[in-house]
Design an enzyme around this catalytic site. Structure first.
Site: not given
Ligand code: B16
Ligand code: MG
Length: 219
Positions: A10-12, A18, A46-47, A50, A117-118, A148, A172-173
């Site tokens: 995952d990115l963020d 972020t 998170k995840g 938008r 990433s989402a 996700k 993942e976070d």
């Protein structure tokens, strides 16, 4: 487990933090709408994509029916402009602890890597961090239709890596992201709080603890 051949990140919240920028940008919008959100509530975003995040905020404030589709599009765009201004400040210093050495370890071991990433801002963020080239593939919100916890983003990454789920690990976070990894039939490593990331096979408090040897021992 079988020898690990791929790791999908995952990115963020895993490569860079972020989440705080997302929170501050959403909070600015929520303030304008007289909806009070805090960091605990932010955990539930998170995840989450938008548009789904906006819906959750409106529902939380009891304002789901107050806006039409066009107004919602404009609100999501407004939040994204605020967010984009914030992420202009991102540099390689914003890479989370241990990530660079872990990526080096993976490269040396011949393990393939991808981002799942989402975020529609994933490519920009990775370039600002100076590590775009270290990943074989980047699957972001522009390449998928379901966000996700749907496993689509991880399944797409597996397909591009040409690897099966049983030889890959997802990192993942977010609870929604751990669900997506597990539903893609992969092993999941959670970064953060074990209470929130209960479905993960292994939870580490921080990215600083990521080590290939430990992941190799996950059943
Ligand atoms: P954007 P990830 C997710 O990224 C974030 O965790 C989530 O908070 C955000 O709403 C989502 O990306 C969409 O981001 O507005 O930039 O398209 O954790 O899946 O890398
Ligand atoms: Mg995340």
């Amino acid at each position: 487990m079988e020898k690990i051949k791929g790791i999908i990140f995952d990115l963020d919240g895993v490569i860079t933090d972020t989440a705080e920028f997302h929170y501050l940008a959403w909070k600015k919008l929520a303030d304008k709408l007289d909806i009070e959100i805090d960091r605990d509530f932010n955990e539930t975003l998170k995840g989450v994509s938008r548009t789904d995040s906006l819906e959750r905020i409106l529902a939380y404030g009891g304002r789901s029916d107050d806006f039409d589709a066009q107004e919602k599009v404009e609100m999501a765009e407004w939040k994204n402009e605020v967010y984009k201004e914030m992420i202009e400040a991102i540099t390689p210093n914003n890479i989370l602890p241990g990530i660079e050495s872990f990526l080096k370890e993976l490269k040396e071991a011949g393990i393939r890597t991808a981002i799942a990433s989402a975020s529609k801002n994933a490519e920009v963020i990775l370039r600002s961090l100076g590590i775009r080239d270290q990943f074989d593939y980047v699957v972001d919100a522009a390449k998928i239709t379901k966000s996700k916890p749907d496993p689509e983003v991880f399944l797409k990454a597996l397909e591009l890596l040409e690897l099966s789920a049983d030889v890959c690990i997802g990192v993942e976070d977010a609870a929604s992201g751990v669900d997506a990894i597990k539903d893609a039939k992969m092993r999941a490593v959670g970064i953060g709080d074990a209470e929130i990331l209960g479905r993960a096979d292994l939870v580490l408090a921080s990215t600083a603890s990521l080590q290939l040897k430990q992941l190799q021992n996950i059943d």
